[in-house]
Design a protein around this motif. Structure first.
Motif: not given
Length: 234
Positions: A126-127, A163-166, A188-189, A191-196
């Motif tokens: 997923g990342s 930084q690569t994501f779905l 961006d990493a 962002v994923m940590e803070v959001a979810f």
């Protein structure tokens, strides 16, 4: 699967002490941004979204994309006042890919191997975040600049790009963070940590995949380019 790269070239680079934006500073006979776009042009990504400064989209189209024949650059969009806003503009301009790679255009030495590793990790986990292990001991300091913690160096990594994501995951994460308070995010990493509250997968980058931010960085980058032109293995 469809792969899209978002290349960020909207920063002004105030620490470079230059009269022009750092992404257009000449490096080895080409503008700095040329090298990142060239790397993705020869990768397996299907298309590239180039995020430029507010008044620089036409310049990028004529003096970068058309001049050097970057056929994979399908969109050139204006970025925002902060990095996270520029990333979001790139995400909105992407044509619903499966996987998206977010890359700082000021990192001219990204390699095909790094690109591939981040893609493979994103598909599987997923990342996939390019990073390198810290070489130096890292100290955590308080507001008075006293050391309060020394994390184990084996667990400290220095973030790079891409930084690569779905795509659906990272776009949703950005939308959630922007709706709240995005000022705190630095990559961006995060962002994923803070959001979810979701951990990201780190993959080996390269110590030469530097971000050109200061005049000293430009001197190092110039040495790298000279070695490449001489065919010296870096």
């Amino acid at each position: 699967m469809k792969y899209t790269a978002i290349v960020l070239a909207a920063g002004k680079g105030s620490r470079m002490n230059s009269s022009i934006s750092k992404q257009y500073i000449e490096l080895g006979g080409f503008p700095l941004i040329y090298y990142s776009l060239q790397a993705f042009e020869h990768s397996r990504v299907d298309d590239v979204v180039l995020v430029a400064g507010q008044d620089e989209t036409d310049f990028c189209r004529s003096h970068i994309v058309e001049k050097y024949g970057f056929h994979k650059v399908r969109q050139i969009v204006a970025g925002g006042s902060e990095r996270y806003l520029s990333v979001y503009q790139g995400l909105c301009a992407a044509d619903n890919p499966d996987v998206v790679l977010i890359h700082d255009g000021a990192r001219p030495f990204v390699t095909q191997e790094i690109i591939e590793r981040t893609i493979e990790a994103a598909v599987k986990h997923g990342s996939g975040i390019a990073a390198v292990r810290a070489k130096d001991t890292v100290k955590i300091a308080d507001d008075e600049q006293y050391s309060v913690q020394t994390p184990a160096r084996d667990h400290v990594w220095m973030m790079q790009t891409p930084q690569t994501f779905l795509y659906s995951d990272i776009r949703s994460a950005y939308e959630k963070v922007i709706a709240g308070n995005a000022q705190q995010v630095t990559d961006d990493a995060m962002v994923m940590e803070v959001a979810f509250g979701r951990s990201v997968k780190l993959v080996e980058g390269n110590y030469r995949n530097i971000k050109v931010t200061t005049p000293e960085d430009l001197e190092i980058a110039d040495l790298f380019v000279k070695k490449l032109k001489l065919g010296i293995d870096m």
